[in-house]
Motif scaffolding. Structure first.
Motif, short mmCIF file in Angstrom:
data_model
loop_
_atom_site.label_atom_id
_atom_site.label_comp_id
_atom_site.label_asym_id
_atom_site.label_seq_id
_atom_site.Cartn_x
_atom_site.Cartn_y
_atom_site.Cartn_z
N TYR B 369 0.86 -1.17 0.00
CA TYR B 369 0.00 0.00 0.00
C TYR B 369 0.90 1.23 0.00
O TYR B 369 1.91 1.27 0.69
CB TYR B 369 -0.88 0.01 1.25
N GLN B 376 -3.44 7.58 5.66
CA GLN B 376 -4.15 6.58 4.87
C GLN B 376 -3.22 6.00 3.81
O GLN B 376 -2.40 6.70 3.24
CB GLN B 376 -5.38 7.20 4.19
N PHE B 377 -3.42 4.73 3.55
CA PHE B 377 -2.60 4.03 2.56
C PHE B 377 -3.53 3.28 1.61
O PHE B 377 -4.41 2.53 2.06
CB PHE B 377 -1.64 3.06 3.25
N THR B 379 -4.23 0.70 -1.76
CA THR B 379 -3.61 -0.49 -2.32
C THR B 379 -2.94 -0.18 -3.66
O THR B 379 -3.44 0.61 -4.45
CB THR B 379 -4.64 -1.62 -2.50
N PHE B 433 7.40 -0.55 11.72
CA PHE B 433 6.37 -0.62 12.75
C PHE B 433 5.29 -1.60 12.33
O PHE B 433 4.83 -1.59 11.20
CB PHE B 433 5.73 0.77 12.96
N PRO B 435 2.09 -2.76 14.63
CA PRO B 435 2.53 -1.39 14.82
C PRO B 435 3.59 -1.25 15.90
O PRO B 435 4.10 -0.16 16.11
CB PRO B 435 1.22 -0.69 15.24
N ALA B 436 3.91 -2.34 16.60
CA ALA B 436 5.02 -2.25 17.57
C ALA B 436 6.31 -1.98 16.79
O ALA B 436 6.48 -2.46 15.67
CB ALA B 436 5.14 -3.56 18.33
N PRO B 437 7.22 -1.26 17.38
CA PRO B 437 8.44 -0.92 16.66
C PRO B 437 9.32 -2.14 16.43
O PRO B 437 9.44 -3.00 17.30
CB PRO B 437 9.15 0.07 17.58
N GLN B 451 0.05 -5.78 9.83
CA GLN B 451 0.23 -4.55 9.04
C GLN B 451 1.60 -4.00 9.37
O GLN B 451 1.89 -3.70 10.53
CB GLN B 451 -0.85 -3.57 9.49
N GLN B 453 4.54 -1.18 8.63
CA GLN B 453 4.94 0.08 8.01
C GLN B 453 6.44 -0.01 7.75
O GLN B 453 7.25 -0.04 8.68
CB GLN B 453 4.61 1.27 8.90
N LEU B 462 3.28 0.75 3.21
CA LEU B 462 2.69 -0.13 4.21
C LEU B 462 2.52 -1.48 3.53
O LEU B 462 2.25 -1.55 2.34
CB LEU B 462 1.31 0.42 4.60
N VAL B 464 0.81 -5.48 4.08
CA VAL B 464 -0.03 -6.37 4.87
C VAL B 464 0.37 -7.80 4.54
O VAL B 464 0.43 -8.19 3.38
CB VAL B 464 -1.52 -6.14 4.57
#
Lengths: 439, 469
Positions: B369, B376-377, B379, B433, B435-437, B451, B453, B462, B464
């Motif tokens: 994404y 916002q990301f 697709t 992330f 989302p934990a680093p 997900q 990043q 991003l 998935v």
């Protein structure tokens, strides 16, 4: 030959025993982008105390030829010859720069390099690309600096401004001249920089011949120069070496803590991130500390015991000034102690595209705060919070199909911004969500 | 044997050996004594005296020469055998670099011969080659990328090759290398028309269909970038699917084989996979659909609408992008005996189309994404298929980076399968992330729906995770 990446540093004697080096520079740019290369010989305070050590197209040699412009060489648009042993004691840093003359920005360049040669042998190469930069018109490419011994560092930092602005940054000002450069001009004695607490190792010597009439010193505060830890160094060592009361500016990037600041210091993060697995990530243990423009994160799980989840810790006498500091983790000692009930992450899950969706979270804050969403289409109600517990409604609308959310909800108090990560999206979403409790 | 002397346009001289090492329709070729270059003389003296030809050569050697670019010249030197000088005496000719050694067969019955593409695309010829020379499907994909990229560079400069074929492209399937030769016949716009129409099998249908018209007849179609695009599509089809896209069982003329060839490759050309099955070969063979979601549509465009409508043909840049994106969908075949070793993931039930082997265990995919509105990301409808020790590169992490000739090929992460668990190890220097680093140097276990990043910098993607099995 050693390849350097941005921010990487090394002792020069680990690369070569020679003190006579050639610095080769080249940048591939569209034909309308005209580039000038320069070398600033500055002192410990990053100040151009003697303007004769600013070597560029209009002043191709410094005294004793310690820095000399050599023109284009094989594979390089411009070369500088450097004789470290011929530099005066107060010139402690050679900064190699490129500036655009006229229109253009550094993001338009394709790629560039700076390399260090000993004779014809390349010993160091640092490459950079236009995609590393944005609308800057100048680059601070690399430097050779003295710290117990001579060292090389790849900077790769964009600078917003042209050659004049860069000159002012180092403490000089371009003079208007009505005669060609080669004509002599009245002597303009250099202005002594303001004293700093840590005295310079060597005192500056006065100029012995008329300087080329290009620059004269003005009355600046000492410019701050972004730095990053070198190989084998840490952010802590940079902070420890910085004089008390000085400003330490970091190169944008990520730095692993923990970090303890036990002297007065202005730490300018320039959007750097300081992180650690376990808290406290940053401890302020002295008064007179300012933290500006940075993120402080602790990566420990939410249910960590003890001080493990503390991002920023200050004792009562050492409350720092915070300007644009974003924190993920707990804060202690900033006068905002009390019950904070904030999640580290909020997952909205799958929700309906385009329509309106709403979610509920229950937060507790001990001080007045404002909620701010960094995600387009997401609003909070209420967004002004008094001390106490609150049920917050998050509304998300107008998000297109097949879109993911990856942003944050900011809780802004008087001192600091606390970040709550937001995830979710309309991928696979069906009916609108109405009042789903997230936390 | 004493070397002879040739004079260059600059006035300098160059030595060359008297022995003729090669001869084509237009030129004879000699080595220089050190064999680093070849000196080629044009056979037809009347064309040699033509000033227009001289001007064309000057343009080719000079301003159109991509190998002289100080920044990318080294890269293009590997893809083109580009003339470096013009010879004016004893005859008009050119000096060009010798092909690299890996473009000659090192062993087997054809040792020392040039590795022209037809050795590898014809099933009969391929069987005659030593195993070590045949390469895997991955190398053929790399060959296609290089040929498309080289042609894109040529077309961007306004040039057309005019005689692109498997005879003018040397390939090395052991390394995935390719080099385009016969550059001195390039079509230079406004300066010189093409010398030849092309090579049978690669000449565009509209050129064959008008070849009997007079040169001055405005209905006559001559080689151009559009006809190069047809030849490129044929080459890619041959390299990846091992057969010619137009040679099928259909007979278009019984008057003579030459007339049948002219019609079958010209006005009556019909793709062997067309909905009209009259030209479809019998037996079992692989459809173009195994090439995946980026290349299959281009093949359909090139050999249906584009076959007789040159303006509809995909450009070399489109082929290059589709080929590069297809590499993100490659999976290794689990069958050690599979000759092709790699295939494109199509659908969610992966099976090697060459040997039928199913993928074992689970396979992670990263669905990409890109950043849209803040936070916002959206697709990109693009994914990365993961295999053990697959690398993550800058063009995966940033949506504005492309794996072209200027790409930074420093790995920024890698994937590993350990004890049945898939991991991504971050080596980018920045925290990801999820989302934990996930700081640089640390790993993330890949699970369905995670997900990730890849970078918070501008243009950072991003991704998935999707697990398929």
């Amino acid at each position: 030959m050693k390849i350097f990446t941005r921010g990487q540093r090394s002792r020069l004697d680990a690369l070569t025993p020679s003190s006579q080096l050639t610095i080769g520079l080249s940048i591939a740019a569209p034909s309308h982008v005209e580039l000038d290369y320069g070398c600033f010989g500055v002192d410990d305070a990053n100040f151009l105390a003697d303007e004769r050590y600013f070597v560029f197209y209009n002043q191709p040699r410094s005294p004793n030829d310690s820095i000399a412009l050599q023109g284009a060489g094989a594979g390089d648009d411009e070369r500088f010859g450097v004789n470290l042993e011929a530099l005066p004691d107060d010139v402690r840093r050679l900064v190699f720069t490129a500036t655009i003359d006229g229109v253009g920005t550094m993001m338009q360049i394709a790629r560039g390099h700076l390399r260090v040669l000993v004779g014809d042998v390349e010993i160091v190469r640092y490459e950079f690309f236009g995609t590393d930069f944005h609308s800057e018109q100048a680059l601070l490419i690399a430097e050779i600096y003295w710290k117990d011994t001579w060292r090389f560092g790849a900077i790769g930092q964009g600078f917003a401004g042209d050659l004049r602005t860069l000159l002012r940054h180092f403490g000089g000002v371009e003079e208007e001249v009505s005669q060609p450069v080669a004509q002599p001009a009245p002597v303009v004695p250099p202005r002594q920089p303001p004293p700093v607490q840590a005295p310079p190792v060597h005192t500056p010597s006065p100029p012995t011949s008329p300087p080329v009439p290009l620059v004269s010193s003005t009355a600046p505060p000492p410019p701050t120069f972004p730095v990053a830890p070198g190989v084998g160094e840490s952010l802590q060592s940079l902070v420890d070496a910085a004089p008390a009361g000085s400003t330490l500016a970091l190169l944008r990037g990520e730095y692993q803590g923990p970090l303890i600041i036990n002297k007065a210091l202005h730490l300018d993060g320039r959007k750097a991130v300081i992180w650690a697995h376990q808290g406290p990530v940053v401890t302020v243990a002295a008064p007179g500390v300012t933290l500006r423009d940075m993120e402080i994160e602790v990566t420990v799980p939410e249910d960590a015991q003890g001080d493990g989840d503390i991002a920023l810790l200050a004792d009562e006498q050492s409350v720092p000034q915070l300007q644009n500091v974003v924190v993920r983790g707990r804060l202690c000692g900033l006068g905002e102690d009390g019950e904070w009930k904030l999640p580290a992450t909020l997952d909205l899950g799958a929700f309906a595209p385009r329509g309106e969706n709403s979610f509920l979270v229950h937060l507790a804050v001990p001080v007045a705060c404002r909620l701010n969403s960094a995600v387009a289409g997401l609003t909070c109600s209420p967004d002004e919070l008094s001390p106490g517990e609150h049920d917050i409604e998050l509304r998300v609308q107008g998000v297109s199909a097949d879109t993911l959310i990856a942003g944050r909800l900011e809780v802004r108090s008087a001192h600091v911004v606390r970040a709550i990560a937001l995830t979710g999206g309309t991928v696979g979403g069906g009916e609108p969500v109405n009042g789903k409790r997230l936390w | 044997m004493r070397p002879l002397i040739a004079t260059l346009e600059s006035g300098q001289t160059i030595e060359y050996l008297p022995e003729i090492i090669g001869e084509g329709g237009m030129k004879v070729v000699h080595f220089t004594p050190d064999r680093s270059c070849v000196v080629c003389f044009f056979k037809d003296k009347s064309t040699a005296n033509d000033p227009q030809r001289r001007h064309r050569l000057q343009a080719i050697v000079g301003k159109y020469n991509p190998t002289s670019d100080p920044n990318t010249g080294n890269y293009w030197q590997k893809l083109f055998c580009w003339p470096t000088d013009i010879v004016v005496a004893p005859e008009l000719g050119v000096v060009a670099p010798t092909y690299a050694a890996n473009f000659f067969f090192a062993s087997g019955p054809f040792q020392g011969k040039e590795k022209q593409g037809n050795w590898f695309t014809s099933p009969k010829l391929r069987k005659m080659l030593p195993e070590a020379e045949r390469g895997t499907w991955l190398q053929y994909l790399q060959i296609c990328i290089r040929v498309a990229r080289a042609l894109r560079r040529m077309h961007n400069a306004g040039l057309a090759h005019s005689d692109l074929s498997n005879k003018n492209v040397l390939v090395d399937p052991t390394t995935g290398g390719a080099v385009i030769i016969d550059i001195d016949s390039l079509v230079v716009p406004q300066l010189y028309p093409p010398d030849v129409l092309g090579t049978p099998g690669y000449i565009a249908p509209e050129v064959l269909g008008t070849q009997n018209l007079e040169l001055e007849d405005e209905r006559r179609v001559l080689p151009s970038r559009r006809t190069d695009q047809h030849a490129l599509a044929v080459l890619i089809y041959e390299y990846l699917l091992g057969r010619h896209p137009l040679r099928g069982p259909k007979v278009n003329s019984i008057s003579s084989p030459e007339e049948d060839e002219r019609l079958s490759m010209g006005p009556k050309a019909l793709w062997i996979e067309d909905k009209d099955t009259s030209n479809r070969p019998g037996g079992v063979w692989l459809s173009h659909e195994i090439l995946g979601p980026y290349l299959a549509p281009l093949m359909e465009l090139a050999f249906t609408v584009g076959l007789h409508a040159p303006d509809e043909r995909p450009g070399a840049d489109e082929w290059e992008r589709a080929l590069v994106r297809t590499t993100d969908l490659l999976l290794p075949c689990a069958n050690a005996a599979c000759a092709q070793k790699w295939f494109v993931l199509t659908g969610t039930s992966p099976r090697c189309p060459f040997c039928g082997e199913k993928v074992r265990g689970s396979v992670p995919l990263l669905n990409f994404y890109r950043a849209g509105r803040p936070g916002q990301f959206v697709t990109e409808k693009h994914r990365l298929a993961i295999w053990h020790h697959q690398r993550l590169y800058r063009w995966h992490i940033f949506d504005n980076a492309f794996a072209g000739e200027n790409a930074d090929r420093t790995p920024l992460g890698y994937f590993a399968l350990q004890n049945g668990v898939w991991w991504l190890v971050n080596q980018s220097g920045e925290t990801m992330f999820a989302p934990a680093p996930i700081p640089s140097g640390e790993g993330l276990e890949l699970k369905d729906g995670v997900q990730l990043q890849l970078s918070r910098a501008a243009h950072g993607r991003l991704a998935v995770v999707q697990m398929i099995s």
